[in-house]
Motif scaffolding. Sequence first.
Motif, PDB file in Angstrom:
ATOM      1  N   VAL A   1      -3.308   3.639   4.344  1.00 12.68           N
ATOM      2  CA  VAL A   1      -3.902   4.925   3.981  1.00 12.68           C
ATOM      3  C   VAL A   1      -3.238   6.006   4.816  1.00 12.68           C
ATOM      4  CG1 VAL A   1      -6.130   3.950   3.315  1.00 12.68           C
ATOM      5  CG2 VAL A   1      -5.764   4.665   5.683  1.00 12.68           C
ATOM      6  N   GLY A   2      -3.456   7.260   4.416  1.00 14.66           N
ATOM      7  CA  GLY A   2      -2.931   8.387   5.162  1.00 14.66           C
ATOM      8  C   GLY A   2      -3.959   9.497   5.196  1.00 14.66           C
ATOM      9  N   PRO A   3      -3.689  10.577   5.943  1.00 17.27           N
ATOM     10  CA  PRO A   3      -4.623  11.695   6.008  1.00 17.27           C
ATOM     11  C   PRO A   3      -4.956  12.237   4.629  1.00 17.27           C
ATOM     12  CG  PRO A   3      -2.921  11.909   7.680  1.00 17.27           C
ATOM     13  CD  PRO A   3      -2.512  10.776   6.812  1.00 17.27           C
ATOM     14  N   GLY A   4      -6.235  12.472   4.397  1.00 18.33           N
ATOM     15  CA  GLY A   4      -6.694  12.980   3.103  1.00 18.33           C
ATOM     16  C   GLY A   4      -7.133  11.901   2.139  1.00 18.33           C
ATOM     17  N   ASP A   5      -6.822  10.645   2.405  1.00 18.59           N
ATOM     18  CA  ASP A   5      -7.214   9.562   1.502  1.00 18.59           C
ATOM     19  C   ASP A   5      -8.695   9.237   1.672  1.00 18.59           C
ATOM     20  OD1 ASP A   5      -4.722   9.340   0.465  1.00 18.59           O
ATOM     21  OD2 ASP A   5      -4.138   7.574   1.626  1.00 18.59           O
ATOM     22  N   ARG A   6      -9.366   9.028   0.558  1.00 21.49           N
ATOM     23  CA  ARG A   6     -10.767   8.612   0.595  1.00 21.49           C
ATOM     24  C   ARG A   6     -10.837   7.097   0.783  1.00 21.49           C
ATOM     25  NH1 ARG A   6     -14.285  12.515  -0.937  1.00 21.49           N
ATOM     26  NH2 ARG A   6     -13.424  14.347  -2.005  1.00 21.49           N
ATOM     27  N   VAL A   7     -11.755   6.657   1.612  1.00 22.17           N
ATOM     28  CA  VAL A   7     -11.932   5.222   1.865  1.00 22.17           C
ATOM     29  C   VAL A   7     -13.404   4.883   1.725  1.00 22.17           C
ATOM     30  CG1 VAL A   7      -9.939   4.962   3.374  1.00 22.17           C
ATOM     31  CG2 VAL A   7     -12.120   5.635   4.356  1.00 22.17           C
ATOM     32  N   ARG A   8     -13.649   3.622   1.388  1.00 24.94           N
ATOM     33  CA  ARG A   8     -15.009   3.117   1.285  1.00 24.94           C
ATOM     34  C   ARG A   8     -15.174   1.918   2.204  1.00 24.94           C
ATOM     35  NH1 ARG A   8     -16.436   3.180  -5.235  1.00 24.94           N
ATOM     36  NH2 ARG A   8     -16.200   5.439  -5.536  1.00 24.94           N
ATOM     37  N   ARG A   9     -16.407   1.656   2.560  1.00 23.86           N
ATOM     38  CA  ARG A   9     -16.717   0.501   3.410  1.00 23.86           C
ATOM     39  C   ARG A   9     -16.175  -0.771   2.764  1.00 23.86           C
ATOM     40  NH1 ARG A   9     -20.534  -0.764   7.387  1.00 23.86           N
ATOM     41  NH2 ARG A   9     -21.150  -2.952   7.436  1.00 23.86           N
ATOM     42  N   GLY A  10     -15.404  -1.536   3.505  1.00 19.25           N
ATOM     43  CA  GLY A  10     -14.815  -2.777   3.003  1.00 19.25           C
ATOM     44  C   GLY A  10     -13.380  -2.628   2.536  1.00 19.25           C
ATOM     45  N   ASP A  11     -12.870  -1.377   2.381  1.00 20.22           N
ATOM     46  CA  ASP A  11     -11.475  -1.185   1.987  1.00 20.22           C
ATOM     47  C   ASP A  11     -10.549  -1.643   3.114  1.00 20.22           C
ATOM     48  OD1 ASP A  11     -12.298  -0.115  -0.372  1.00 20.22           O
ATOM     49  OD2 ASP A  11     -11.793   1.970   0.115  1.00 20.22           O
ATOM     50  N   VAL A  12      -9.433  -2.286   2.753  1.00 24.60           N
ATOM     51  CA  VAL A  12      -8.410  -2.648   3.737  1.00 24.60           C
ATOM     52  C   VAL A  12      -7.572  -1.406   4.013  1.00 24.60           C
ATOM     53  CG1 VAL A  12      -6.435  -4.113   4.232  1.00 24.60           C
ATOM     54  CG2 VAL A  12      -8.377  -5.053   2.999  1.00 24.60           C
ATOM     55  N   VAL A  13      -7.549  -0.951   5.260  1.00 22.86           N
ATOM     56  CA  VAL A  13      -6.868   0.300   5.596  1.00 22.86           C
ATOM     57  C   VAL A  13      -5.632   0.089   6.461  1.00 22.86           C
ATOM     58  CG1 VAL A  13      -8.976   1.651   5.373  1.00 22.86           C
ATOM     59  CG2 VAL A  13      -8.390   0.666   7.593  1.00 22.86           C
ATOM     60  N   ALA A  14      -5.494  -1.066   7.092  1.00 18.83           N
ATOM     61  CA  ALA A  14      -4.346  -1.297   7.969  1.00 18.83           C
ATOM     62  C   ALA A  14      -4.102  -2.784   8.115  1.00 18.83           C
ATOM     63  CB  ALA A  14      -4.580  -0.665   9.347  1.00 18.83           C
ATOM     64  N   VAL A  15      -2.890  -3.127   8.549  1.00 14.39           N
ATOM     65  CA  VAL A  15      -2.536  -4.507   8.890  1.00 14.39           C
ATOM     66  C   VAL A  15      -2.243  -4.555  10.384  1.00 14.39           C
ATOM     67  CG1 VAL A  15      -0.964  -6.426   8.480  1.00 14.39           C
ATOM     68  CG2 VAL A  15      -1.557  -4.890   6.601  1.00 14.39           C
ATOM     69  N   VAL A  16      -2.956  -5.419  11.100  1.00 15.27           N
ATOM     70  CA  VAL A  16      -2.815  -5.548  12.546  1.00 15.27           C
ATOM     71  C   VAL A  16      -2.269  -6.940  12.863  1.00 15.27           C
ATOM     72  CG1 VAL A  16      -4.083  -5.718  14.725  1.00 15.27           C
ATOM     73  CG2 VAL A  16      -4.610  -3.873  13.116  1.00 15.27           C
ATOM     74  N   ASP A  17      -1.265  -6.979  13.705  1.00 13.61           N
ATOM     75  CA  ASP A  17      -0.642  -8.248  14.106  1.00 13.61           C
ATOM     76  C   ASP A  17      -1.194  -8.663  15.464  1.00 13.61           C
ATOM     77  OD1 ASP A  17       0.956 -10.452  14.188  1.00 13.61           O
ATOM     78  OD2 ASP A  17       2.784  -9.392  14.721  1.00 13.61           O
ATOM     79  N   THR A  18      -1.814  -9.844  15.509  1.00 11.42           N
ATOM     80  CA  THR A  18      -2.247 -10.423  16.770  1.00 11.42           C
ATOM     81  C   THR A  18      -1.290 -11.555  17.111  1.00 11.42           C
ATOM     82  OG1 THR A  18      -3.681 -12.131  15.819  1.00 11.42           O
ATOM     83  CG2 THR A  18      -4.611  -9.922  16.053  1.00 11.42           C
ATOM     84  N   GLU A  19      -1.561 -12.251  18.196  1.00 13.70           N
ATOM     85  CA  GLU A  19      -0.691 -13.374  18.550  1.00 13.70           C
ATOM     86  C   GLU A  19      -0.858 -14.541  17.588  1.00 13.70           C
ATOM     87  OE1 GLU A  19      -1.626 -14.193  22.646  1.00 13.70           O
ATOM     88  OE2 GLU A  19       0.174 -13.147  23.296  1.00 13.70           O
ATOM     89  N   LYS A  20      -1.951 -14.536  16.813  1.00 14.66           N
ATOM     90  CA  LYS A  20      -2.224 -15.670  15.936  1.00 14.66           C
ATOM     91  C   LYS A  20      -1.869 -15.416  14.487  1.00 14.66           C
ATOM     92  CE  LYS A  20      -5.873 -17.903  18.625  1.00 14.66           C
ATOM     93  NZ  LYS A  20      -7.246 -18.440  18.596  1.00 14.66           N
ATOM     94  N   ALA A  21      -2.056 -14.189  13.998  1.00 16.78           N
ATOM     95  CA  ALA A  21      -1.841 -13.927  12.579  1.00 16.78           C
ATOM     96  C   ALA A  21      -1.798 -12.435  12.332  1.00 16.78           C
ATOM     97  CB  ALA A  21      -2.961 -14.562  11.738  1.00 16.78           C
ATOM     98  N   ALA A  22      -1.318 -12.059  11.134  1.00 12.72           N
ATOM     99  CA  ALA A  22      -1.429 -10.679  10.666  1.00 12.72           C
ATOM    100  C   ALA A  22      -2.759 -10.555   9.931  1.00 12.72           C
ATOM    101  CB  ALA A  22      -0.266 -10.339   9.740  1.00 12.72           C
ATOM    102  N   ILE A  23      -3.571  -9.571  10.323  1.00  8.16           N
ATOM    103  CA  ILE A  23      -4.929  -9.434   9.825  1.00  8.16           C
ATOM    104  C   ILE A  23      -5.057  -8.160   8.996  1.00  8.16           C
ATOM    105  CG2 ILE A  23      -7.370  -9.373  10.452  1.00  8.16           C
ATOM    106  CD1 ILE A  23      -5.984 -11.918  11.318  1.00  8.16           C
ATOM    107  N   ASP A  24      -5.647  -8.262   7.794  1.00 13.40           N
ATOM    108  CA  ASP A  24      -5.993  -7.091   7.005  1.00 13.40           C
ATOM    109  C   ASP A  24      -7.279  -6.507   7.579  1.00 13.40           C
ATOM    110  OD1 ASP A  24      -3.851  -7.370   5.318  1.00 13.40           O
ATOM    111  OD2 ASP A  24      -4.942  -8.459   3.777  1.00 13.40           O
ATOM    112  N   VAL A  25      -7.211  -5.307   8.144  1.00 10.03           N
ATOM    113  CA  VAL A  25      -8.356  -4.695   8.817  1.00 10.03           C
ATOM    114  C   VAL A  25      -9.120  -3.821   7.827  1.00 10.03           C
ATOM    115  CG1 VAL A  25      -9.107  -3.214  10.702  1.00 10.03           C
ATOM    116  CG2 VAL A  25      -7.173  -4.742  11.020  1.00 10.03           C
ATOM    117  N   GLU A  26     -10.433  -4.048   7.748  1.00  8.96           N
ATOM    118  CA  GLU A  26     -11.282  -3.327   6.805  1.00  8.96           C
ATOM    119  C   GLU A  26     -11.980  -2.155   7.471  1.00  8.96           C
ATOM    120  OE1 GLU A  26     -13.068  -7.055   4.410  1.00  8.96           O
ATOM    121  OE2 GLU A  26     -12.801  -7.258   6.569  1.00  8.96           O
ATOM    122  N   CYS A  27     -12.258  -1.104   6.677  1.00  7.26           N
ATOM    123  CA  CYS A  27     -12.999   0.062   7.144  1.00  7.26           C
ATOM    124  C   CYS A  27     -14.493  -0.252   7.094  1.00  7.26           C
ATOM    125  CB  CYS A  27     -12.682   1.255   6.247  1.00  7.26           C
ATOM    126  SG  CYS A  27     -13.431   2.797   6.784  1.00  7.26           S
TER     127      CYS A  27
END
Length: 447
Positions: free
Chosen positions: A28-54
Motif C-alpha cells: 500500500v502507499g499514502p492515500g490508499d484505503r485499508v480495512r482490518r485484515g488486509d495484507v499491507v506489507a511483507v516482513v522478513d524474519t529469520e524464519k520466513a517471509a510473513i504477510d502482515v495484516e492491518c
Amino acid sequence: MSTETSAEFRMPSLGADMTEGTVVEWLVGPGDRVRRGDVVAVVDTEKAAIDVECFEDGVVDRLLVQQGQKVAVGTPLALIGSARTEHPEPATAPATLAPEPAGPRIGSPLARKRAEQAGIDLATIPGSGPGGLITRADVENAVPPATARPPSVRARISPYARRLATERGIDPATLTASSPNGTVHARDLPPPASAAPPAPAPTFPPPPEIPLTLPPEPPGVAQRRATAALMARSKREIPHYYLSQDIDMGRALDWLRGHNRAIPVTARVLPAAVLLRAVALAARAVPELNGHWVDDGFRPGDGVHLGVAVSVRGGGLVVPVVRDADTLGLDELMAAVRGAAERARGARLRSSEAGGATLTVTNLGELGVDTVHGVIHPPQVALVGFGAVRRRPWADDTENTDTDHGSVTVRPVVTATLSADHRATDGATGARLLHHIARCLHRPEEL
C-alpha cells in the motif's frame, strides 16, 4: 474541512524469539484505503517471509519505514488515519484567500505509476482520498475493462532468495523457479557481476589470484539457526517432564470413514485433524497447560490457539497458529490446518498465523515415528506429540463371562506424548490432559 487522528501501525512480534524484522515490500502507499485484515506489507524474519495484516480500517497517511529497512519489534511502520470527522465548507471562500492550484493533487505514488501504465490523464479522475487526493483505487476504477490488469500475484520466493534479489536489484517477478513446487530459491538467481581485478603493482608481478568468496548460504540455514537458538533456550530454561499414553483409535477411525463418505472428496478430513480436535478440546478442559510462562508466573491463554509443527522442504520447521481451535468444527479445523500448512511450506504465512500459540502439537506419524518426545516452544508450557497409528495387540478390559478374563485383539493404536513445564504444572495435571485426549478419541461422535 476535515479533522483526522492517525494510529501507528507497528512492527508486530511474529514469534517469541523475534526481536526485529525487515520490511521486504509495501503493498500500500499514502492515500490508499485499508480495512482490518488486509495484507499491507511483507516482513522478513529469520524464519520466513510473513504477510502482515492491518488491524484497523482507515487511510494510509504516511510510510515511516522504507523497503529493505530492518527495525526492532514495536517500531512504528506507518500512520493510518482511522477517525475522520467532516465539517461543511463555507459556500464562498473569502476574497482574500488565494485560489486553489489547478489540477489534481496526488496522494499515492502507486496511483501515479498505475495511471502511467494505463495511459490515463490524472486530471480526469476525481479523488476520494483526504482533501480530494487521488488514490490507487481511484485509478483502478477509471481503467477501461479491456485494459484492466489482472489481480496481482507475487512470485513464490524463499526469504533468502528475495533478500539476494533485493541486494542485486533483480525483480523477483522475472525469475523462474527450478523446483517442482514453483518456489524460487537462491540457486535460481543469476550470478552477481564480478568485480574488476585490481591493477598490478608497478614494480611487482601480481600475486596469484586466490578465490576468497564464500559460497552463498544454503536456503534454510538462517531458519535452522533461529530454531536452534529457540530450542537451546527451551532446554536451558524449562524443566521438562514427559508423559505418554497409548490410545485405541478404532472407534475414531470407523467414525471418520463414515463422515468422509458423506462429504466431497476434496473436503475429506484426515486423521491428523481428529487428533488436533481432541487436543483443542482437552486444552479447554485443562487450561493449566494452555498458556505461557512469563515473568516467573503462568498466564492462561485468551483462547486455545494451537501451533501446528510443519516441516518445510529443504529443512527447517515452521509452526503456523490455528486460532481459537476449540471453537472450530472438524471440517473447519481441517480446512484451517490445510491452508496454514500450504502457506508455511510456501514461506507466505500471514501475521495472524505467525505467533501467539498457547499449545503446540507435533505429529510425525506419517514419517513412521512411533513416539515423539518434543521440546517445548517458550514461552508455552506444553507440547503434545503423536506417532504413527499402528495395529497392535490390545487387551480388552471387558470381562468375558465364560473365562472371567479379558480378550486380546488387534486394534489401531496411537501413542500420545506430553512434554510439559514443571514450573507451571506437575504430572497429575499432565495426566489429566492425556486422559481428556483419549476420552475425546473414544467418543468421536462428540468431536
